[in-house]
Design a protein around this motif. Structure first.
Motif, PDB file in Angstrom:
ATOM      1  N   SER A  32       0.830  -1.213   0.000  1.00 51.29           N
ATOM      2  CA  SER A  32       0.000   0.000   0.000  1.00 51.29           C
ATOM      3  C   SER A  32       0.858   1.255   0.000  1.00 51.29           C
ATOM      4  O   SER A  32       0.530   2.247  -0.666  1.00 51.29           O
ATOM      5  N   GLY A  40      -7.352   2.551  10.947  1.00 50.90           N
ATOM      6  CA  GLY A  40      -8.074   3.316   9.930  1.00 50.90           C
ATOM      7  C   GLY A  40      -8.327   4.756  10.290  1.00 50.90           C
ATOM      8  O   GLY A  40      -8.445   5.609   9.411  1.00 50.90           O
ATOM      9  N   TYR A  73     -11.707   6.687   6.754  1.00 49.76           N
ATOM     10  CA  TYR A  73     -11.996   5.432   6.060  1.00 49.76           C
ATOM     11  C   TYR A  73     -13.493   5.185   6.027  1.00 49.76           C
ATOM     12  O   TYR A  73     -14.280   5.825   6.732  1.00 49.76           O
ATOM     13  N   TYR A  95     -16.385   1.641   4.834  1.00 50.41           N
ATOM     14  CA  TYR A  95     -16.563   0.286   4.313  1.00 50.41           C
ATOM     15  C   TYR A  95     -17.415   0.396   3.056  1.00 50.41           C
ATOM     16  O   TYR A  95     -18.464   1.049   3.065  1.00 50.41           O
ATOM     17  N   LYS A 123     -11.714   0.855   3.172  1.00 45.01           N
ATOM     18  CA  LYS A 123     -11.172   1.747   2.149  1.00 45.01           C
ATOM     19  C   LYS A 123     -10.786   3.086   2.765  1.00 45.01           C
ATOM     20  O   LYS A 123     -11.579   3.704   3.482  1.00 45.01           O
ATOM     21  N   LYS A 150     -11.115  -6.754   5.466  1.00 49.33           N
ATOM     22  CA  LYS A 150     -11.086  -6.975   4.027  1.00 49.33           C
ATOM     23  C   LYS A 150     -10.723  -5.650   3.383  1.00 49.33           C
ATOM     24  O   LYS A 150     -11.420  -4.649   3.559  1.00 49.33           O
ATOM     25  N   ASP A 151      -9.622  -5.637   2.615  1.00 47.39           N
ATOM     26  CA  ASP A 151      -9.158  -4.389   2.030  1.00 47.39           C
ATOM     27  C   ASP A 151      -9.801  -4.143   0.675  1.00 47.39           C
ATOM     28  O   ASP A 151      -9.888  -5.050  -0.153  1.00 47.39           O
ATOM     29  N   ASN A 202      -8.602  -2.383  -1.634  1.00 48.00           N
ATOM     30  CA  ASN A 202      -7.552  -2.443  -2.652  1.00 48.00           C
ATOM     31  C   ASN A 202      -7.225  -3.911  -2.900  1.00 48.00           C
ATOM     32  O   ASN A 202      -6.696  -4.583  -2.018  1.00 48.00           O
ATOM     33  N   LYS A 227      -3.616  -5.014  -2.007  1.00 48.88           N
ATOM     34  CA  LYS A 227      -3.368  -5.120  -0.577  1.00 48.88           C
ATOM     35  C   LYS A 227      -4.088  -6.325   0.013  1.00 48.88           C
ATOM     36  O   LYS A 227      -3.537  -7.029   0.875  1.00 48.88           O
ATOM     37  N   GLN A 228      -5.310  -6.580  -0.426  1.00 48.90           N
ATOM     38  CA  GLN A 228      -6.053  -7.719   0.070  1.00 48.90           C
ATOM     39  C   GLN A 228      -5.340  -9.023  -0.260  1.00 48.90           C
ATOM     40  O   GLN A 228      -5.234  -9.920   0.577  1.00 48.90           O
ATOM     41  N   ASN A 259      -2.352  -9.380   1.993  1.00 48.37           N
ATOM     42  CA  ASN A 259      -2.769  -9.810   3.331  1.00 48.37           C
ATOM     43  C   ASN A 259      -3.052 -11.305   3.370  1.00 48.37           C
ATOM     44  O   ASN A 259      -2.678 -12.002   4.324  1.00 48.37           O
TER      45      ASN A 259
END
Length: 500
Positions: free
Chosen positions: A293, A368, A375, A377, A384, A411-412, A414, A417-418, A421
């Protein structure tokens, strides 16, 4: 003695008694009664800063409100942590909480063993979140069975490679799965004009001036090098740099360097410069999936068409996967010096503070920020960031200070990034642990950091073609003669005790 004097003496005595009972000085104010764990806490924290600037007070104020505390941070830049922390330990200029991330540093281990810090092991079960720390994590964070601080909980292994996916696609190359394919990508990223500008101005591997967090340690995992030490069935310990797999990694890195596929200035490059080189499109392979990220953010105005792909499974051709684990899932300790934390009651109040930081509310503040401001959701429930610049200023510096990075899973939004992870969590399946993490060696505590410099220098010289294998093995022998053999023997003795 006249009546007025008697009255004044009585008032003075009463005032003294009241001040003593209520905590008339700074020390007494901090020492809450054992049953008063929710009292207002004034806490100082000597902490590591992994960003360019300290955070604003926005999140700090909310954390203080949530934990009923007033926090004074003394931030130490990551680049100078070794010097600053060791100096602080030597001088005694500490704080209520001291972040210790260099668990193999000889000064740190010596300070821990000297009795400078509280043993928190007997108290963790009294706090809901701290009681959930897995026994194996507590064991890994302990020294000879003593837990000198609350462990920072992390995934077992976060390392892996990040490739420029857009460059792979442009050159018609698949995402690599073997070391041979990694080498071919490094070559192509250097020689085949992946950015299409008609100029030979790109390099495959960017890198930096250390062994552990550079490409070398990760590549060595792929070659099957033991993580720190190899333990034979007989209980004999062999340092990683005295194995053939380590030599194989050096040869691989040397070949990359000789052909220009590895950044030629890696030996004098800092992490921030390595990241900037990647973000500017000068390099196409980066070590450390956890930074995906940050790389995306740095490159957003410089490389608008950049696509990234994280990779965690690279084999040496045998289909087997290995990745080194740093600290066996321990990112260091939040330690409490007895010079600052003088009573058990005060220690328990600080442990309550750390316990509160693991609550979901505090975790989200440090991860966040404020929902709706920093941020949100999305419709799929994915996390996000709304304003990257604001998040970096207010929130990002706190993320590395979370006592647990594994308490909650987000849960990302992006997808890059997800995926990173998910791959980091998958690494748990084939993580290679360092067998010395829960062991102790007095000689390593005293000389380990200096002795490691012998190996680091010798490895760099070999990679850069300034020495040969005979010279490297001579350096290994110097390490052994200068204290390395004694370290080995002490680890073997400590390991033997754990097998009884």
């Amino acid at each position: 003695m006249n009546k007025r004097w008697v009255t004044l003496m009585a008032i003075a005595t009463m005032a003294t008694t009241m001040l003593s009972a209520c905590g008339g000085d700074k020390e007494e104010k901090k020492n809450a009664a054992p049953e008063d764990l929710n009292s207002k806490l004034e806490v100082s924290w000597l902490n590591i800063l992994h960003t360019a600037s300290p955070p604003t007070d926005t999140i700090k104020s909310l954390l203080e409100e949530y934990t009923n505390s007033k926090i004074t941070f003394n931030w130490v830049p990551d680049a100078s942590k070794e010097e600053r922390i060791t100096t602080a330990l030597a001088s005694g200029e500490l704080a209520d909480i001291v972040t210790l991330t260099m668990m193999t540093n000889s000064s740190v281990r010596s300070s821990l063993k000297s009795g400078l810090f509280w043993d928190v092991g007997p108290y963790l079960s009294e706090f809901s979140n701290l009681a959930k720390i897995a026994p194996e994590l507590k064991e890994a964070a302990s020294i000879e069975g003593v837990l000198y601080g609350v462990p920072f909980q992390k995934n077992l292994a976060r390392s892996g490679l990040i490739f420029r996916k857009d460059w792979l696609d442009k050159l018609g190359l698949p995402v690599p799965k073997t070391l041979d394919e990694v080498y071919e990508v490094a070559r192509a990223f250097t020689e085949d004009d992946p950015d299409g500008n008609g100029v030979k101005d790109t390099t495959g591997f960017g890198d930096r001036s250390e062994l552990k967090y550079s490409s070398f340690k990760t590549l060595s995992s792929y070659f099957g090098t033991p993580n720190g030490w190899k333990v034979e069935d007989s209980g004999k310990f062999i340092p990683e740099f005295d194995t053939q797999e380590y030599i194989d990694t050096m040869n691989f890195s040397r070949k990359l360097y000789e052909n220009g596929y590895l950044a030629q200035d890696f030996a004098v490059t800092a992490k921030t410069d390595q990241q900037q080189q990647f973000a500017q499109g000068k390099t196409g392979i980066y070590t450390g999936m956890v930074d995906i990220s940050s790389l995306r953010t740095l490159a957003q105005d410089l490389q608008p068409g950049m696509e990234l792909v994280p990779v965690n499974k690279i084999s040496n051709g045998d289909g087997q996967y290995h990745i080194w684990s740093e600290g066996s899932g321990i990112g260091g300790l939040m330690a409490f010096p007895k010079s600052e934390v003088k009573t058990e009651a005060e220690l328990k109040r600080l442990l309550k503070f750390v316990n509160d930081l693991i609550d979901e509310k505090a975790f989200m503040l440090m991860t966040g920020g404020i929902e709706g401001t920093h941020y949100e959701y999305d419709e799929n429930g994915a996390f996000k960031i709304l304003n990257t610049e604001l998040w970096q200023a207010d929130v990002q510096p706190f993320s590395s200070s979370r006592p647990s990075e594994i308490a909650y899973t987000l849960k990302d939004a992006n997808p890059e990034k997800q995926l990173a992870n998910e791959l980091i969590r998958e690494n748990d399946k084939f993580a290679v642990l360092d067998p010395t993490v829960p062991l102790d060696s007095a000689t390593n505590n005293e000389q380990g950091t200096e002795l490691q410099k012998i190996i680091t220098d010798a490895t760099f010289k070999y990679i850069m073609g300034q020495s040969d294998e005979a010279a490297f093995k001579k350096a290994v022998q110097t390490w052994k003669d200068s204290g390395g053999t004694k370290i080995t023997e002490e680890y073997e003795a400590a390991y033997k005790l754990t097998q009884k």
